[in-house]
Scaffold this motif. Structure first.
Motif, PDB file in Angstrom:
ATOM      1  N   VAL A  16       0.836  -1.201   0.000  1.00  0.00           N
ATOM      2  CA  VAL A  16       0.000   0.000   0.000  1.00  0.00           C
ATOM      3  C   VAL A  16       0.871   1.252   0.000  1.00  0.00           C
ATOM      4  N   ARG A  17       1.908   1.253   0.813  1.00  0.00           N
ATOM      5  CA  ARG A  17       2.796   2.420   0.862  1.00  0.00           C
ATOM      6  C   ARG A  17       3.488   2.631  -0.489  1.00  0.00           C
ATOM      7  N   ASP A  18       3.930   1.547  -1.107  1.00  0.00           N
ATOM      8  CA  ASP A  18       4.566   1.674  -2.415  1.00  0.00           C
ATOM      9  C   ASP A  18       3.602   2.270  -3.445  1.00  0.00           C
ATOM     10  N   TYR A 117      -0.698   7.887   6.210  1.00  0.00           N
ATOM     11  CA  TYR A 117      -1.233   9.062   5.512  1.00  0.00           C
ATOM     12  C   TYR A 117      -0.858   8.994   4.035  1.00  0.00           C
ATOM     13  N   GLY A 118      -1.765   9.449   3.178  1.00  0.00           N
ATOM     14  CA  GLY A 118      -1.425   9.562   1.769  1.00  0.00           C
ATOM     15  C   GLY A 118      -2.649   9.508   0.879  1.00  0.00           C
ATOM     16  N   ARG A 119      -2.555  10.201  -0.263  1.00  0.00           N
ATOM     17  CA  ARG A 119      -3.663  10.151  -1.211  1.00  0.00           C
ATOM     18  C   ARG A 119      -3.799   8.727  -1.739  1.00  0.00           C
ATOM     19  N   GLY A 120      -4.999   8.182  -1.567  1.00  0.00           N
ATOM     20  CA  GLY A 120      -5.269   6.808  -1.968  1.00  0.00           C
ATOM     21  C   GLY A 120      -5.281   5.825  -0.822  1.00  0.00           C
ATOM     22  N   ALA A 121      -4.995   6.301   0.395  1.00  0.00           N
ATOM     23  CA  ALA A 121      -4.946   5.372   1.533  1.00  0.00           C
ATOM     24  C   ALA A 121      -6.251   4.608   1.688  1.00  0.00           C
ATOM     25  N   VAL A 122      -7.380   5.295   1.454  1.00  0.00           N
ATOM     26  CA  VAL A 122      -8.670   4.599   1.482  1.00  0.00           C
ATOM     27  C   VAL A 122      -9.308   4.531   0.102  1.00  0.00           C
ATOM     28  N   ASP A 123      -8.947   5.424  -0.802  1.00  0.00           N
ATOM     29  CA  ASP A 123      -9.601   5.505  -2.121  1.00  0.00           C
ATOM     30  C   ASP A 123      -8.554   5.491  -3.227  1.00  0.00           C
ATOM     31  N   MET A 124      -8.131   4.271  -3.730  1.00  0.00           N
ATOM     32  CA  MET A 124      -8.391   3.023  -3.036  1.00  0.00           C
ATOM     33  C   MET A 124      -7.197   2.111  -3.132  1.00  0.00           C
ATOM     34  N   LYS A 125      -6.009   2.731  -2.984  1.00  0.00           N
ATOM     35  CA  LYS A 125      -4.781   1.943  -3.018  1.00  0.00           C
ATOM     36  C   LYS A 125      -4.647   1.060  -1.788  1.00  0.00           C
ATOM     37  N   GLY A 126      -5.359   1.415  -0.719  1.00  0.00           N
ATOM     38  CA  GLY A 126      -5.369   0.537   0.444  1.00  0.00           C
ATOM     39  C   GLY A 126      -5.895  -0.837   0.093  1.00  0.00           C
ATOM     40  N   PHE A 127      -7.003  -0.899  -0.646  1.00  0.00           N
ATOM     41  CA  PHE A 127      -7.560  -2.195  -1.024  1.00  0.00           C
ATOM     42  C   PHE A 127      -6.754  -2.816  -2.156  1.00  0.00           C
ATOM     43  N   ALA A 128      -6.244  -2.009  -3.082  1.00  0.00           N
ATOM     44  CA  ALA A 128      -5.429  -2.555  -4.172  1.00  0.00           C
ATOM     45  C   ALA A 128      -4.218  -3.296  -3.615  1.00  0.00           C
ATOM     46  N   ARG A 428      -6.184   9.093   5.219  1.00  0.00           N
ATOM     47  CA  ARG A 428      -5.357   8.221   6.056  1.00  0.00           C
ATOM     48  C   ARG A 428      -6.135   6.982   6.492  1.00  0.00           C
ATOM     49  N   VAL A 429      -5.389   5.989   6.996  1.00  0.00           N
ATOM     50  CA  VAL A 429      -5.995   4.762   7.478  1.00  0.00           C
ATOM     51  C   VAL A 429      -5.104   4.182   8.569  1.00  0.00           C
ATOM     52  N   PRO A 430      -5.675   3.698   9.665  1.00  0.00           N
ATOM     53  CA  PRO A 430      -4.857   3.045  10.699  1.00  0.00           C
ATOM     54  C   PRO A 430      -4.225   1.764  10.165  1.00  0.00           C
ATOM     55  N   LEU A 434      -5.699  -1.911   8.155  1.00  0.00           N
ATOM     56  CA  LEU A 434      -5.178  -2.617   6.988  1.00  0.00           C
ATOM     57  C   LEU A 434      -4.870  -4.075   7.322  1.00  0.00           C
ATOM     58  N   ARG A 435      -4.318  -4.313   8.500  1.00  0.00           N
ATOM     59  CA  ARG A 435      -4.024  -5.697   8.889  1.00  0.00           C
ATOM     60  C   ARG A 435      -5.316  -6.512   8.984  1.00  0.00           C
ATOM     61  N   PHE A 436      -6.325  -5.933   9.603  1.00  0.00           N
ATOM     62  CA  PHE A 436      -7.630  -6.595   9.704  1.00  0.00           C
ATOM     63  C   PHE A 436      -8.188  -6.865   8.306  1.00  0.00           C
ATOM     64  N   GLY A 437      -8.129  -5.864   7.439  1.00  0.00           N
ATOM     65  CA  GLY A 437      -8.671  -6.015   6.092  1.00  0.00           C
ATOM     66  C   GLY A 437      -7.993  -7.117   5.318  1.00  0.00           C
ATOM     67  N   ALA A 438      -6.684  -7.271   5.515  1.00  0.00           N
ATOM     68  CA  ALA A 438      -5.963  -8.338   4.816  1.00  0.00           C
ATOM     69  C   ALA A 438      -6.447  -9.712   5.271  1.00  0.00           C
ATOM     70  N   ARG A 439      -6.642  -9.876   6.569  1.00  0.00           N
ATOM     71  CA  ARG A 439      -7.090 -11.183   7.086  1.00  0.00           C
ATOM     72  C   ARG A 439      -8.503 -11.506   6.584  1.00  0.00           C
ATOM     73  N   VAL A 440      -9.393 -10.517   6.634  1.00  0.00           N
ATOM     74  CA  VAL A 440     -10.772 -10.768   6.212  1.00  0.00           C
ATOM     75  C   VAL A 440     -10.830 -11.030   4.709  1.00  0.00           C
TER      76      VAL A 440
END
Length: 448
Positions: A16-18, A117-128, A428-430, A434-440
Motif C-alpha cells: 500500500v505504501r509503495d 497518511y497519503g492520497r489513496g490510503a482509502v480511495d483506493m490503493k489501500g484495497f489494491a 489516512r488509514v490506521p 489494513l491488517r484486519f482487512g488483509a485477514r478478512v
C-alpha cells in the motif's frame, strides 16, 4: 499449508505504501494526467509475477494502464468472482496537507495508533495493495480458492472509467468471462452500533448504487437592451427553475438495500426506523455520521451545480443555461427525469445523459461468506447492507451481468469516519485496519 498472517499483514502495508508513492493522479485532462496509472499497473504486475501469477496489461491510451489476472479455482462450475480496485487518485493541493500527500508517512496520531497518511490510503490503493498481498499469500500457501478469482486493477475510475473499466467491458469482455459477482468499493468499513450489548460494530455492505445523471437546462427568451425589460427573461426563467429544484424534496423510497439497513439497525439499536418523515430524520440524526451516509440513499436528488448566462451587463441574453447533477435510486429510472421536467416548468428544456443505478441481491450466498469472514475476525461485528449514493466501477461491470458488492473491509475506531476521508485532505488509514482487512479479504477470496 496455512496462510502466514504476520507476513500477509506486513506485506499489505508495504505494498500500500509503495502504491501511494506512485503519483497516479487523475485530473480528468489527458494533457496533465501523465503515466502514473501505467507505472502503478506495472508495479502490481511485477509483484504478482514474483508469486508466479500471470496477468495481462492493457493500455487503451498512453499512460492509462489496466491490469487483469485470473487465478483458477477448484470448482469449475462456480461463477468467477471479480475482486477489483482502481489505481488512479484524485488531485491534491499539498499546501492543505499536514504531511506530504505521496510520501506514505506512518505517524502515531495519539488516538488511533499508527496511521498511514497519503492520497489513496482509502480511495483506493489501500484495497489494491491488500488484494495483491492476499493473492501472493494464497500462492505461497498453495491455497486454491473455491471459484476463479479475477483480480482487476483499473485506471480512470475517478473520471468515469472511460480508459478503465468502461473500456475493458466494451473492448475486452473476455477478461471477465464467467464472472457472476464482484467486490470492490465503497463499503466494508466498520461503524459504531450505539448499544451496550450485542454487536458493537456494523460493517456496511454496499449492495446497490444510485444512478448518476446530468441534465442541461436551457431557457430561451427575448434578447435585447437591459433598459427595456422583457417578460420572458431567460435568466429569470432559469433562476426560477433552479430554485424550484433546490426547494423540492423527493420522497423517501425504501429500496432493498436501504430497507435492509433500516431493519438491521432498528434491531441492533432498539430504535424505530420504520417512519418516512420527521421521526425517521430524528432517528438518523442520532446515528451521527452513519445516519448521514444512509440518509443520502433514501431519496433521489437533483442538485444545481453550474449556471451560465449573458455576456454584458446591459444586454438581456437570449439564452440561460443551468447544469444539474442527479442521483437516482434503483427502480426510479425515468421517474426522476419526469419529475425534474415537471418542476422546471414550461419554457425550460432538459437534455439528459446518465448511468443507471445498480442493485445486487442482499441475500446472496456471497453475502453469507462476507458475514462469516467478518465474524471470524471480529465476533462483535455484523455485516449490514446499505445503498451507496455515489458511483463506482461496479456500474461498468454490471453491463456484463456481474452483481457488484462494495466491501473493502477495514475495522476502525468508533470515531474514525472512513467515508469522510474519500477525496479529503490528510486522507489516512490506521495500520491496524489494513491488517484486519488483509485477514478478512483472505478469508473471503479463498472460500467465496
Amino acid at each position: 499449508m496455512p496462510i502466514d498472517h504476520a507476513v500477509l499483514e506486513e506485506e499489505t502495508i508495504e505494498l500500500v505504501r509503495d502504491l501511494i508513492r506512485i503519483e497516479s493522479v487523475n485530473t480528468g485532462d489527458p494533457a496533465t494526467i501523465g503515466d502514473g496509472e501505467a507505472i502503478a499497473a506495472r508495479y502490481v504486475a511485477e509483484r504478482l509475477a514474483e508469486a508466479g501469477i500471470e496477468s495481462e496489461y492493457v493500455e487503451p491510451a498512453p499512460g492509462r494502464g489496466n491490469l487483469v489476472a485470473r487465478i483458477a479455482g477448484s470448482d469449475a462450475s462456480a461463477g468467477a468472482l471479480v475482486v477489483h480496485a482502481h489505481l488512479d487518485v484524485v488531485p491534491v493541493d499539498a499546501a492543505d496537507w499536514s504531511v506530504p500527500p505521496f510520501a506514505a508517512e506512518v505517524l502515531d496520531d495519539g488516538r488511533h495508533g499508527e496511521v498511514l497518511y497519503g492520497r489513496g490510503a482509502v480511495d483506493m490503493k489501500g484495497f489494491a495493495g491488500t488484494v495483491v498481498a492476499v493473492a501472493r499469500a494464497l500462492r505461497r500457501a498453495r491455497v486454491v480458492p473455491r471459484r476463479d478469482l479475477i483480480l482487476a486493477f483499473f485506471a480512470d475510475e475517478e473520471a468515469g472509467g472511460a480508459w478503465g473499466a468502461d473500456w475493458l467491458v466494451e473492448n475486452r469482455p473476455d477478461l471477465f468471462e464467467g464472472a457472476t459477482e464482484a467486490i470492490g468499493e465503497v463499503g466494508g468499513f466498520s461503524v459504531p452500533v450505539p448499544r451496550t450489548t450485542g454487536p458493537r460494530r456494523a460493517y456496511l455492505l454496499a449492495t446497490a448504487e444510485k444512478g448518476v445523471g446530468w441534465g442541461i437546462l436551457r431557457a430561451r427568451g427575448s434578447a435585447g437592451h437591459a433598459s427595456r425589460p422583457t417578460r420572458d427573461n431567460a435568466v429569470a426563467r432559469i433562476a426560477r427553475a433552479v430554485a424550484a429544484l433546490h426547494d423540492h424534496e423527493f420522497p423517501v423510497v425504501r429500496t432493498d438495500a436501504s430497507a435492509g439497513f433500516l431493519a438491521a439497525f432498528g434491531d441492533l439499536t432498539g430504535r424505530d426506523l420504520t417512519g418516512d418523515g420527521a421521526d425517521l430524520e430524528h432517528e438518523l440524526d442520532r446515528l451521527g455520521f452513519v445516519g448521514d451516509i444512509v440518509r443520502a440513499g433514501l431519496r433521489d436528488s437533483a442538485t444545481p451545480t453550474i449556471l451560465s448566462a449573458g455576456y454584458k451587463v446591459n444586454v438581456i441574453p437570449g439564452e440561460a443555461v443551468a447544469e444539474i447533477d442527479t442521483r437516482i435510486l434503483p427502480g426510479r429510472e425515468g421517474a426522476l427525469e419526469r419529475e425534474v421536467e415537471r418542476l422546471v416548468g414550461d419554457g425550460v428544456s432538459v437534455e439528459w445523459r446518465s448511468m443507471p443505478p445498480t442493485a445486487a441481491p442482499v441475500d446472496a450466498p456471497l453475502v453469507d461468506v462476507l458475514r462469516a469472514a467478518v465474524a471470524a475476525e471480529d465476533p462483535d461485528g455484523v455485516v449490514v447492507p446499505y445503498l451507496l449514493p455515489a458511483s463506482t466501477d461496479h456500474k461498468n461491470l454490471s453491463r456484463l451481468g456481474i452483481a457488484g458488492y462494495g466491501f473493502a473491509p477495514l475495522r476502525v475506531p468508533d470515531d474514525f469516519d472512513v467515508f469522510g476521508l474519500f477525496h479529503a485532505v490528510d486522507e489516512r488509514v490506521p495500520l491496524s485496519a489494513l491488517r484486519f482487512g488483509a485477514r478478512v479479504t483472505a478469508r473471503i477470496v479463498r472460500s467465496a
